[in-house]
Design a protein around this motif. Sequence first.
Motif, PDB file in Angstrom:
ATOM      1  N   TYR A  64      24.993 -18.911   0.697  1.00 37.71           N
ATOM      2  CA  TYR A  64      24.168 -17.809   1.148  1.00 37.71           C
ATOM      3  C   TYR A  64      24.846 -16.484   0.820  1.00 37.71           C
ATOM      4  O   TYR A  64      26.073 -16.383   0.839  1.00 37.71           O
ATOM      5  CB  TYR A  64      23.936 -17.899   2.657  1.00 37.71           C
ATOM      6  CG  TYR A  64      23.114 -19.094   3.058  1.00 37.71           C
ATOM      7  CD1 TYR A  64      21.735 -19.079   2.920  1.00 37.71           C
ATOM      8  CD2 TYR A  64      23.709 -20.236   3.565  1.00 37.71           C
ATOM      9  CE1 TYR A  64      20.973 -20.159   3.280  1.00 37.71           C
ATOM     10  CE2 TYR A  64      22.957 -21.334   3.930  1.00 37.71           C
ATOM     11  CZ  TYR A  64      21.581 -21.285   3.787  1.00 37.71           C
ATOM     12  OH  TYR A  64      20.834 -22.371   4.138  1.00 37.71           O
ATOM     13  N   SER A  65      24.029 -15.492   0.565  1.00 37.58           N
ATOM     14  CA  SER A  65      24.583 -14.154   0.343  1.00 37.58           C
ATOM     15  C   SER A  65      25.037 -13.589   1.689  1.00 37.58           C
ATOM     16  O   SER A  65      24.685 -14.105   2.753  1.00 37.58           O
ATOM     17  CB  SER A  65      23.524 -13.243  -0.288  1.00 37.58           C
ATOM     18  OG  SER A  65      22.499 -12.969   0.651  1.00 37.58           O
ATOM     19  N   GLY A  66      25.791 -12.514   1.624  1.00 37.64           N
ATOM     20  CA  GLY A  66      26.273 -11.889   2.849  1.00 37.64           C
ATOM     21  C   GLY A  66      25.148 -11.408   3.747  1.00 37.64           C
ATOM     22  O   GLY A  66      25.209 -11.555   4.972  1.00 37.64           O
ATOM     23  N   ASP A  67      24.095 -10.843   3.130  1.00 36.46           N
ATOM     24  CA  ASP A  67      22.945 -10.379   3.908  1.00 36.46           C
ATOM     25  C   ASP A  67      22.248 -11.541   4.611  1.00 36.46           C
ATOM     26  O   ASP A  67      21.819 -11.418   5.767  1.00 36.46           O
ATOM     27  CB  ASP A  67      21.952  -9.651   3.005  1.00 36.46           C
ATOM     28  CG  ASP A  67      22.475  -8.307   2.517  1.00 36.46           C
ATOM     29  OD1 ASP A  67      23.405  -7.767   3.146  1.00 36.46           O
ATOM     30  OD2 ASP A  67      21.951  -7.805   1.500  1.00 36.46           O
ATOM     31  N   GLU A  68      22.130 -12.675   3.926  1.00 40.08           N
ATOM     32  CA  GLU A  68      21.477 -13.833   4.527  1.00 40.08           C
ATOM     33  C   GLU A  68      22.280 -14.367   5.708  1.00 40.08           C
ATOM     34  O   GLU A  68      21.716 -14.690   6.759  1.00 40.08           O
ATOM     35  CB  GLU A  68      21.289 -14.936   3.486  1.00 40.08           C
ATOM     36  CG  GLU A  68      20.258 -14.600   2.422  1.00 40.08           C
ATOM     37  CD  GLU A  68      20.247 -15.588   1.279  1.00 40.08           C
ATOM     38  OE1 GLU A  68      19.146 -15.858   0.761  1.00 40.08           O
ATOM     39  OE2 GLU A  68      21.330 -16.104   0.900  1.00 40.08           O
ATOM     40  N   VAL A  69      23.592 -14.430   5.565  1.00 36.23           N
ATOM     41  CA  VAL A  69      24.445 -14.904   6.657  1.00 36.23           C
ATOM     42  C   VAL A  69      24.369 -13.943   7.841  1.00 36.23           C
ATOM     43  O   VAL A  69      24.262 -14.367   8.995  1.00 36.23           O
ATOM     44  CB  VAL A  69      25.902 -15.089   6.172  1.00 36.23           C
ATOM     45  CG1 VAL A  69      26.835 -15.393   7.332  1.00 36.23           C
ATOM     46  CG2 VAL A  69      25.981 -16.187   5.124  1.00 36.23           C
ATOM     47  N   ASP A  70      24.383 -12.638   7.578  1.00 33.18           N
ATOM     48  CA  ASP A  70      24.262 -11.646   8.653  1.00 33.18           C
ATOM     49  C   ASP A  70      22.937 -11.813   9.395  1.00 33.18           C
ATOM     50  O   ASP A  70      22.892 -11.757  10.628  1.00 33.18           O
ATOM     51  CB  ASP A  70      24.368 -10.221   8.103  1.00 33.18           C
ATOM     52  CG  ASP A  70      25.775  -9.879   7.626  1.00 33.18           C
ATOM     53  OD1 ASP A  70      26.723 -10.589   8.028  1.00 33.18           O
ATOM     54  OD2 ASP A  70      25.909  -8.911   6.860  1.00 33.18           O
ATOM     55  N   PHE A  71      21.861 -12.010   8.646  1.00 32.35           N
ATOM     56  CA  PHE A  71      20.549 -12.180   9.259  1.00 32.35           C
ATOM     57  C   PHE A  71      20.508 -13.460  10.105  1.00 32.35           C
ATOM     58  O   PHE A  71      20.009 -13.453  11.233  1.00 32.35           O
ATOM     59  CB  PHE A  71      19.458 -12.215   8.184  1.00 32.35           C
ATOM     60  CG  PHE A  71      18.099 -12.516   8.735  1.00 32.35           C
ATOM     61  CD1 PHE A  71      17.448 -11.611   9.543  1.00 32.35           C
ATOM     62  CD2 PHE A  71      17.474 -13.715   8.438  1.00 32.35           C
ATOM     63  CE1 PHE A  71      16.186 -11.884  10.048  1.00 32.35           C
ATOM     64  CE2 PHE A  71      16.224 -13.998   8.943  1.00 32.35           C
ATOM     65  CZ  PHE A  71      15.579 -13.090   9.747  1.00 32.35           C
ATOM     66  N   MET A  72      21.054 -14.568   9.573  1.00 30.68           N
ATOM     67  CA  MET A  72      21.048 -15.825  10.331  1.00 30.68           C
ATOM     68  C   MET A  72      21.863 -15.691  11.612  1.00 30.68           C
ATOM     69  O   MET A  72      21.458 -16.179  12.674  1.00 30.68           O
ATOM     70  CB  MET A  72      21.593 -16.974   9.476  1.00 30.68           C
ATOM     71  CG  MET A  72      20.628 -17.423   8.399  1.00 30.68           C
ATOM     72  SD  MET A  72      21.118 -18.942   7.578  1.00 30.68           S
ATOM     73  CE  MET A  72      22.547 -18.416   6.663  1.00 30.68           C
ATOM     74  N   ARG A  73      22.993 -15.019  11.543  1.00 36.31           N
ATOM     75  CA  ARG A  73      23.806 -14.821  12.746  1.00 36.31           C
ATOM     76  C   ARG A  73      23.092 -13.935  13.763  1.00 36.31           C
ATOM     77  O   ARG A  73      23.144 -14.184  14.968  1.00 36.31           O
ATOM     78  CB  ARG A  73      25.156 -14.224  12.376  1.00 36.31           C
ATOM     79  CG  ARG A  73      26.072 -15.235  11.721  1.00 36.31           C
ATOM     80  CD  ARG A  73      27.443 -14.677  11.482  1.00 36.31           C
ATOM     81  NE  ARG A  73      28.298 -15.679  10.850  1.00 36.31           N
ATOM     82  CZ  ARG A  73      29.220 -15.416   9.965  1.00 36.31           C
ATOM     83  NH1 ARG A  73      29.447 -14.180   9.591  1.00 36.31           N
ATOM     84  NH2 ARG A  73      29.943 -16.386   9.443  1.00 36.31           N
ATOM     85  N   ALA A  74      22.440 -12.892  13.267  1.00 36.48           N
ATOM     86  CA  ALA A  74      21.705 -11.999  14.176  1.00 36.48           C
ATOM     87  C   ALA A  74      20.557 -12.741  14.850  1.00 36.48           C
ATOM     88  O   ALA A  74      20.326 -12.578  16.051  1.00 36.48           O
ATOM     89  CB  ALA A  74      21.179 -10.788  13.407  1.00 36.48           C
TER      90      ALA A  74
END
Length: 117
Positions: A64-74
């Motif tokens: 996953y890209s960094g943005d995708e990981v940030d979104f999943m965590r959020a």
Amino acid sequence: MTSTLNPKAPAKKRTSHVNRLAKVERRSYARRQALAEDAPPPVVERRVVERRKQIDPTTCERDYSGDEVDFMRAMDEYKRLAGRQFPTWSEVLEVVRAIGYERVNAPVAISTILEDD
């Protein structure tokens, strides 16, 4: 005067009694011990599986890209704090805005997004 309407039934003779509640040991203790001594305990190999952390196992395995990981965590944090397993689209939009996204360009047709993949 004797009553003939209810004559006493003759008493039945009971020939045998089976106690169906009694437990019967079908295997003797000696036989169990002999079986236990003859066979060694089975060897079970346990595989060590290395799992990724912080990634939902229901999603596909990919990088996953960094943005995708940030979104999943959020989203995960929102679901835990709000106590909602399945947030509505309005709530998803709130989370997207909370992590800093805002519309800066004109809307794009969804078909153009699918063509880029």
